[in-house]
Write a protein that holds these residues in place. Structure first.
Motif, mmCIF file in Angstrom:
data_model
loop_
_atom_site.group_PDB
_atom_site.id
_atom_site.type_symbol
_atom_site.label_atom_id
_atom_site.label_comp_id
_atom_site.label_asym_id
_atom_site.label_seq_id
_atom_site.Cartn_x
_atom_site.Cartn_y
_atom_site.Cartn_z
ATOM 1 N N ASN A 202 -111.654 77.285 -14.367
ATOM 2 C CA ASN A 202 -112.257 77.228 -13.033
ATOM 3 C C ASN A 202 -111.261 76.709 -11.999
ATOM 4 O O ASN A 202 -111.605 75.949 -11.110
ATOM 5 C CB ASN A 202 -113.516 76.350 -13.041
ATOM 6 N N PHE A 203 -110.017 77.161 -12.161
ATOM 7 C CA PHE A 203 -109.014 76.845 -11.137
ATOM 8 C C PHE A 203 -107.932 77.916 -11.093
ATOM 9 O O PHE A 203 -107.595 78.530 -12.097
ATOM 10 C CB PHE A 203 -108.396 75.455 -11.343
ATOM 11 N N PHE A 204 -107.431 78.143 -9.891
ATOM 12 C CA PHE A 204 -106.257 78.981 -9.696
ATOM 13 C C PHE A 204 -105.038 78.091 -9.915
ATOM 14 O O PHE A 204 -105.034 76.917 -9.538
ATOM 15 C CB PHE A 204 -106.214 79.546 -8.276
ATOM 16 N N LEU A 205 -103.981 78.660 -10.483
ATOM 17 C CA LEU A 205 -102.757 77.901 -10.718
ATOM 18 C C LEU A 205 -101.592 78.563 -9.991
ATOM 19 O O LEU A 205 -101.370 79.773 -10.110
ATOM 20 C CB LEU A 205 -102.447 77.821 -12.210
ATOM 21 N N CYS A 206 -100.861 77.754 -9.239
ATOM 22 C CA CYS A 206 -99.656 78.219 -8.544
ATOM 23 C C CYS A 206 -98.506 77.311 -8.975
ATOM 24 O O CYS A 206 -98.497 76.119 -8.665
ATOM 25 C CB CYS A 206 -99.875 78.153 -7.033
ATOM 26 N N VAL A 207 -97.540 77.854 -9.705
ATOM 27 C CA VAL A 207 -96.419 77.071 -10.223
ATOM 28 C C VAL A 207 -95.133 77.469 -9.503
ATOM 29 O O VAL A 207 -94.780 78.660 -9.456
ATOM 30 C CB VAL A 207 -96.242 77.290 -11.745
ATOM 31 N N GLY A 208 -94.433 76.483 -8.954
ATOM 32 C CA GLY A 208 -93.170 76.770 -8.270
ATOM 33 C C GLY A 208 -92.722 75.592 -7.435
ATOM 34 O O GLY A 208 -93.513 74.718 -7.085
ATOM 35 N N THR A 209 -91.453 75.580 -7.108
ATOM 36 C CA THR A 209 -90.900 74.528 -6.263
ATOM 37 C C THR A 209 -91.580 74.535 -4.896
ATOM 38 O O THR A 209 -91.882 75.606 -4.347
ATOM 39 C CB THR A 209 -89.382 74.743 -6.081
ATOM 40 N N LYS A 278 -107.787 79.901 -14.686
ATOM 41 C CA LYS A 278 -108.562 81.145 -14.689
ATOM 42 C C LYS A 278 -107.691 82.303 -14.224
ATOM 43 O O LYS A 278 -107.635 83.352 -14.852
ATOM 44 C CB LYS A 278 -109.797 81.035 -13.789
ATOM 45 N N ILE A 279 -106.962 82.069 -13.129
ATOM 46 C CA ILE A 279 -106.126 83.116 -12.521
ATOM 47 C C ILE A 279 -104.839 82.475 -12.024
ATOM 48 O O ILE A 279 -104.852 81.370 -11.483
ATOM 49 C CB ILE A 279 -106.866 83.786 -11.344
ATOM 50 N N ASN A 280 -103.722 83.199 -12.184
ATOM 51 C CA ASN A 280 -102.444 82.688 -11.692
ATOM 52 C C ASN A 280 -102.083 83.338 -10.361
ATOM 53 O O ASN A 280 -102.259 84.543 -10.167
ATOM 54 C CB ASN A 280 -101.326 82.958 -12.700
ATOM 55 N N LEU A 281 -101.564 82.516 -9.455
ATOM 56 C CA LEU A 281 -101.099 82.997 -8.155
ATOM 57 C C LEU A 281 -99.582 82.801 -8.067
ATOM 58 O O LEU A 281 -99.102 81.670 -8.095
ATOM 59 C CB LEU A 281 -101.778 82.222 -7.018
ATOM 60 N N PHE A 282 -98.865 83.883 -7.991
ATOM 61 C CA PHE A 282 -97.418 83.800 -7.784
ATOM 62 C C PHE A 282 -97.068 84.799 -6.687
ATOM 63 O O PHE A 282 -96.664 85.926 -6.927
ATOM 64 C CB PHE A 282 -96.659 84.106 -9.074
ATOM 65 N N ILE A 283 -97.269 84.348 -5.441
ATOM 66 C CA ILE A 283 -97.217 85.248 -4.283
ATOM 67 C C ILE A 283 -96.051 84.839 -3.389
ATOM 68 O O ILE A 283 -96.219 84.495 -2.217
ATOM 69 C CB ILE A 283 -98.578 85.244 -3.550
ATOM 70 N N SER A 284 -94.888 84.856 -3.962
ATOM 71 C CA SER A 284 -93.673 84.410 -3.285
ATOM 72 C C SER A 284 -93.196 85.446 -2.270
ATOM 73 O O SER A 284 -93.592 86.610 -2.302
ATOM 74 C CB SER A 284 -92.591 84.154 -4.334
ATOM 75 N N LYS A 285 -92.328 85.006 -1.365
ATOM 76 C CA LYS A 285 -91.737 85.908 -0.377
ATOM 77 C C LYS A 285 -90.678 86.807 -1.012
ATOM 78 O O LYS A 285 -90.513 87.966 -0.629
ATOM 79 C CB LYS A 285 -91.098 85.092 0.756
ATOM 80 N N ASN A 286 -89.941 86.261 -1.980
ATOM 81 C CA ASN A 286 -88.873 87.012 -2.633
ATOM 82 C C ASN A 286 -88.484 86.318 -3.922
ATOM 83 O O ASN A 286 -88.368 85.102 -3.956
ATOM 84 C CB ASN A 286 -87.656 87.111 -1.701
ATOM 85 N N GLU A 287 -88.303 87.076 -4.996
ATOM 86 C CA GLU A 287 -87.915 86.509 -6.285
ATOM 87 C C GLU A 287 -86.932 87.424 -7.002
ATOM 88 O O GLU A 287 -86.896 88.629 -6.764
ATOM 89 C CB GLU A 287 -89.143 86.303 -7.179
#
Length: 377
Positions: A202-209, A278-287
């Motif tokens: 029951n949470f979105f996860l966003c991993v990153g600097t 529940k869901i992963n968010l990796f919505i970076s500008k550029n990778e």
């Protein structure tokens, strides 16, 4: 054939480059044994255990501070070059630099390039870093006997922007950490989740600097607009160490209802988060790659990621692709994945299928072939 890999990044950071270096070395060590070594010599490349949390916190503060010191990158390079040259003198046939910029070495040289965002998106990087890369990057590419890219997107950008010969460049994909376990002790999971007051699935996860390039501010706006916290108590967990220009982003995280910020996490902590999200968010500008995408896929978790750069390549049709600048687009896909069970299960199965495409064993085997080819020339 004796090989040395520069392991400096493993000591100094908690970045994707550090994870790449550690995982690749450990896999190659299984094949080559004593024929491969890291500089500095690190026992099992272990760096994410609980005992080192305090030292990592202090180190991260120092790194953030040093970014603003004029010539800090160049001074550190001169120091590292001197020590590396002394360590490797007449001992090795191949030197592999996993972190962009080569050090002085008389034998065969291989370098890994993770992205060139410092060139294409220089406003997302400290000026000192951009100046440093402009001074040394092309020189390293010219000196290298072979260049490894972590995606076809990075390879294409290298060729287009620096006119490097295609035959000199190869691609090896990264993978989820081998330390991440699919089966974890339920008591450990529950203790962790209860401590931070978050619910499993029951949470979105966003991993990153925490830095502008990771697009966290747009993710926060999309989360607020989705109203998922108000409707279902679903939270947004942001996990990552403070990076360049983090203060404004951190302020917004604290002001956004339903969000939780975690830093200086161990591998076990991250393991729990990836397994429990529940869901992963990796919505970076550029990778250049996008490790959290494949790490989430390992746990059969749906991923929402950007429709640009390497993320489109790594995720393909197996993840939900969105415009990172379109908050309505991000918000609507968050709600759709969360509320529509059929849609959620579809992308959960897609993640599982796609995850089989990435492994550190495959990465190591392809890298070893590159070593052999370079050594024979």
């Amino acid at each position: 054939m004796k090989i040395v890999i520069d392991g400096t990044s493993v000591i100094r950071s908690n970045s994707g480059v550090a994870r790449y270096t550690s995982e690749l070395y450990l896999e190659l060590k299984k094949i080559l044994g004593r024929k491969i070594i890291t500089y500095p010599i690190i026992d099992n490349m272990a760096r994410h255990d609980e005992k080192k949390k305090f030292s990592r916190r202090v180190l991260n503060k120092f790194i953030n501070f040093s970014r603003n010191i004029p010539s800090s990158y160049i001074l550190r390079k001169k120091y590292d070059d001197f020590r590396f040259k002394k360590f490797t003198k007449k001992k090795f046939d191949i030197y592999h630099e996993p972190n962009f910029i080569l050090k002085p070495f008389d034998g065969k040289k291989i370098v890994t390039v993770h992205d060139i965002s410092w060139l294409k998106f220089s406003h997302y990087h400290p000026r000192n870093r951009v100046r440093f890369m402009k001074k040394y990057f092309l020189k390293s590419m010219s000196q290298a006997n072979f260049i490894i890219c972590v995606s076809n997107f990075v390879k294409k950008e290298l060729i287009e922007n620096f006119e490097l010969p295609e035959k000199k460049i190869g691609v090896t994909y990264l993978a989820a950490s081998t330390k991440f376990k699919l089966q974890l002790d339920e008591e450990i999971i529950n203790n962790f989740l209860n401590y931070y007051k978050i619910q499993k699935d029951n949470f979105f996860l966003c991993v990153g600097t925490i830095e502008p390039r990771k697009n966290i501010e747009n993710i926060l706006d999309a989360f607020s607009r989705s109203k998922l916290y108000n409707l279902y108590g679903c939270k947004l967990v942001i996990a990552g160490n403070k990076g360049w220009q983090y203060k404004k982003i951190l302020k917004k995280i604290k002001e956004t209802i339903g969000t939780l910020y975690l830093e200086n996490l161990s591998d076990e902590d991250l393991n729990i988060l990836f397994a429990s999200q529940k869901i992963n968010l990796f919505i970076s500008k550029n990778e250049g790659f996008g490790l959290p995408i494949v790490e989430s896929m390992k746990f059969k978790k749906p991923v929402i990621t950007s429709n640009n750069s390497s993320m489109k390549e790594i995720a393909c049709e197996y993840s939900v692709l969105v415009d990172p600048d379109n908050i309505d687009n991000i918000s609507s896909e968050m709600r759709r994945l969360y509320e529509n069970n059929f849609y959620y299960n579809e992308y959960s199965m897609k993640s599982e299928r796609r995850s089989n495409y990435f492994s550190w064993t495959s990465c190591a085997e392809k890298t070893l072939e590159i070593y052999k080819n370079v050594c024979q020339k």
